[in-house]
Design a protein around this motif. Structure first.
Motif, PDB file in Angstrom:
ATOM      1  N   ARG B  36      -6.085 -17.152 -11.633  1.00  0.00           N
ATOM      2  CA  ARG B  36      -6.687 -18.167 -10.792  1.00  0.00           C
ATOM      3  C   ARG B  36      -5.779 -19.399 -10.805  1.00  0.00           C
ATOM      4  O   ARG B  36      -5.120 -19.691 -11.825  1.00  0.00           O
ATOM      5  CB  ARG B  36      -8.113 -18.525 -11.220  1.00  0.00           C
ATOM      6  N   GLN B  37      -5.745 -20.077  -9.664  1.00  0.00           N
ATOM      7  CA  GLN B  37      -4.911 -21.265  -9.542  1.00  0.00           C
ATOM      8  C   GLN B  37      -5.781 -22.459  -9.176  1.00  0.00           C
ATOM      9  O   GLN B  37      -6.467 -22.443  -8.147  1.00  0.00           O
ATOM     10  CB  GLN B  37      -3.808 -21.092  -8.497  1.00  0.00           C
ATOM     11  N   ASP B  38      -5.721 -23.464 -10.007  1.00  0.00           N
ATOM     12  CA  ASP B  38      -6.486 -24.689  -9.791  1.00  0.00           C
ATOM     13  C   ASP B  38      -5.563 -25.885  -9.936  1.00  0.00           C
ATOM     14  O   ASP B  38      -4.629 -25.848 -10.758  1.00  0.00           O
ATOM     15  CB  ASP B  38      -7.621 -24.805 -10.816  1.00  0.00           C
ATOM     16  N   PRO B  39      -5.806 -26.951  -9.194  1.00  0.00           N
ATOM     17  CA  PRO B  39      -4.953 -28.138  -9.307  1.00  0.00           C
ATOM     18  C   PRO B  39      -4.869 -28.636 -10.741  1.00  0.00           C
ATOM     19  O   PRO B  39      -5.878 -28.749 -11.436  1.00  0.00           O
ATOM     20  CB  PRO B  39      -5.675 -29.152  -8.410  1.00  0.00           C
ATOM     21  N   GLY B  40      -3.653 -28.916 -11.187  1.00  0.00           N
ATOM     22  CA  GLY B  40      -3.459 -29.450 -12.531  1.00  0.00           C
ATOM     23  C   GLY B  40      -3.410 -28.410 -13.628  1.00  0.00           C
ATOM     24  O   GLY B  40      -3.174 -28.749 -14.789  1.00  0.00           O
ATOM     25  N   HIS B  41      -3.628 -27.143 -13.269  1.00  0.00           N
ATOM     26  CA  HIS B  41      -3.651 -26.092 -14.302  1.00  0.00           C
ATOM     27  C   HIS B  41      -2.619 -24.998 -14.068  1.00  0.00           C
ATOM     28  O   HIS B  41      -2.504 -24.076 -14.861  1.00  0.00           O
ATOM     29  CB  HIS B  41      -5.029 -25.439 -14.363  1.00  0.00           C
ATOM     30  N   GLY B  42      -1.892 -25.062 -12.995  1.00  0.00           N
ATOM     31  CA  GLY B  42      -0.969 -23.971 -12.716  1.00  0.00           C
ATOM     32  C   GLY B  42      -1.735 -22.688 -12.491  1.00  0.00           C
ATOM     33  O   GLY B  42      -2.852 -22.692 -11.956  1.00  0.00           O
TER      34      GLY B  42
END
Lengths: 110, 112
Positions: B36-42
């Motif tokens: 999963r890709q989320d802003p700030g987490h890569g």
């Protein structure tokens, strides 16, 4: 806990300039990958670094790996606008698992 | 380009409903992954598979399950979706160590 840290997180640079993105990681690994991601798109493999001292170059990008320092660099030479994207490094663990850095958003200004 | 197809590409659903995402490959690669890709987490690994019926957890596996009954298909299931699972989900494949993972086009999942 394994950490993969990239810096800077955001880089604004002018066309024609040089700069380096750094990727530090906290575990032993001899394999590191660099990927590029354009907005709203998937990830594209750029470089595969498989041993200490490995250096790969493609066009204006050059990647290197120092496994003893647990450091990889992505050097940009004479940046052009087309290089604007987010760049990720990823460290390989067992079972081909990758741990990604948080990414560096590169914006090249004309 | 590596033959990876994710479906659906976009989905909007409600909290508490089950959701299944599909990843299909035509490369006969052994390893398959869900991120999963989320802003700030890569990108963060949810689950991965190293063969048919062989799967293991990644770093953010809570609330997700997977199945791989055939080499070419890797399914990700959210049994009861929550708003915190709103994200972009990527599937990836690889043949063996030392080869880059190749990614699908992603699924944008919104849970209201």
């Amino acid at each position: 806990e394994l950490k993969v840290e990239q810096n800077p997180l955001f880089l604004s640079m002018q066309e024609g300039k040089n700069y380096t993105i750094y990727c530090n990681y906290s575990t032993t690994s001899d394999r590191l990958y660099w990927y590029r991601q354009d907005p709203g798109k998937s990830l594209e493999s750029l470089f595969v670094l498989l041993s200490n001292g490995a250096v790969k170059q493609e066009g204006r990008l050059m990647a290197s790996l120092d496994t003893k320092a647990r450091l990889s660099t992505l050097h940009i030479t004479a940046a052009v606008h087309d290089l604007s994207a987010t760049y990720f490094c990823a460290v390989e663990l067992f079972s081909n698992k990758l741990i990604f850095g948080t990414g560096t958003l590169l914006a090249v200004q004309p | 380009d590596a033959g990876i197809t994710q479906s659906p590409r976009h989905k909007v659903t409600e909290t508490g409903t089950p959701v299944t995402l599909r990843c299909h490959q035509t490369e006969n690669h052994r390893y398959m992954y869900w991120y999963r890709q989320d802003p700030g987490h890569g990108l963060r690994l949810i689950h991965y598979s190293y063969g048919v019926k062989d799967t293991d957890k990644g770093e953010v596996s809570d609330g997700y399950s997977v199945s791989r009954s055939k080499t070419e298909d890797f399914l990700l299931t959210l049994e009861s979706a929550t708003s915190s699972q709103t994200s972009v989900y990527f599937c990836a494949i690889s043949g063996q160590g030392g080869q880059p993972q190749h990614f699908g086009d992603g699924t944008r999942l919104s849970i209201l």
